[in-house]
Write an enzyme that holds these catalytic residues in place. Sequence first.
Site, PDB file in Angstrom:
ATOM      1  CD  GLU A 139      -1.776  -2.298   1.190  1.00 38.45           C
ATOM      2  OE1 GLU A 139      -2.714  -3.440   1.149  1.00 38.45           O
ATOM      3  OE2 GLU A 139      -0.763  -2.565   1.698  1.00 38.45           O
ATOM      4  CG  HIS A 208     -10.366  -7.471   6.892  1.00 32.18           C
ATOM      5  ND1 HIS A 208      -9.522  -8.195   7.943  1.00 32.18           N
ATOM      6  CD2 HIS A 208      -9.958  -7.562   5.955  1.00 32.18           C
ATOM      7  CE1 HIS A 208      -8.583  -8.827   7.018  1.00 32.18           C
ATOM      8  NE2 HIS A 208      -8.864  -8.542   5.896  1.00 32.18           N
TER       9      HIS A 208
END
Length: 403
Positions: A139, A208
């Site tokens: 990322e 998540h």
Amino acid sequence: MAAIFQGVGAAAALSSSPSNSFDSKKFVSSPLRKGASFAVVRSDGRVNLNPKGRRAQQLISNAVATKSDSAAASSSSKPGHELLLFEALQEGLEEEMERDLRVCVMGEDVGHYGGSYKVTKGLAKKFGDLRVLDTPIAENSFSGMGIGAAMTGLRPVVEGMNMGFLLLAFNQISNNCGMLHYTSGGQFTIPIVIRGPGGVGRQLGAEHSQRLESYFQSIPGIQMVACSTPYNAKGLMKAAIRSENPVILFEHVLLYNLKERIPDEDYICNLEEAEMVRPGEHVTILTYSRMRYHVMQAAKTLVNKGYDPEVIDIRSLKPFDLYTIGNSVKKTHRVLIVEECMRTGGIGASLIAAITENFNDYLDAPIMCLSSQDVPTPYAGTLEEVTVVQPAQIVTAVEQLCQ
């Protein structure tokens, strides 16, 4: 590095051709005119012309929307076509890639797989592998690459497979994305969109289920918006891509399959404007994203109990639309904030500060805020539900406020 980005931009012109050859004459950059006005189509179908996306008028004490002005017609009576929310995002992104050759997409599995929630489905086949770029699981790297691409004239859309993963790119988003326009003395603009799914899903576990709005809101130079319907998902996506500012678009994992009829014609939503969901008289309820639907569920119960709540989807998380919020506060004199973000340092806390600073004299009761509990989201379904605000809590809070 600049040469690489220029090559990617040039390759955008080849989106409709399978050939690997490149004719530089085909690549024509067409930036938007600075200072141009654009039309904002409201949820009730009205069109507002906003010069530079801003209101020309100042806050006025008695400007309030009437029920007939803001009530949206039923979807069955509207012209247009029905889309799920993820399809609306995909349609908006595809339209912008067709309109502007500088728009490109990058992220994990965004290419031929079509994205983890299929927002980029079909785009790689249509526009090619260089405009829809699959990246490694890194990322910080592809976020930094997107920022560099924006500096060299492209308009990248960076997808985080899950918004929680973008914590790995926090340095790039903060020190580069938010600051480079300022630290370069205006030599660079960073027209980048960072988007992806977040929020509490269905037993996705703590890592998540993060809500990162509060993490990013303190970064100077960045705008933040949250979509909640297919209509505003497409409109905000298109507006964010056209913006000269870096924009973070928050999507909720549980809203992707929400269906709505949206217009066939081109439209965008104002990145700095809230949406009046339900006009009312007794209390202003400010919310966004998934909590919009918890609030509207609670509103049905409240109406049956004799209350008339005004519901506003703030949509713009940074900056706040204090014009719409302020006029509502001046009418109802009571405010309830409902968010899925964490209570400590969350969006609600910033809203309380802004309302208290600007409209404290109009309040007849203390501002109430319902937020998620300050705990990692449990995996167990029953515990997960307890950590997030439920409609019954909203009903109770309104009853207390209106006593």
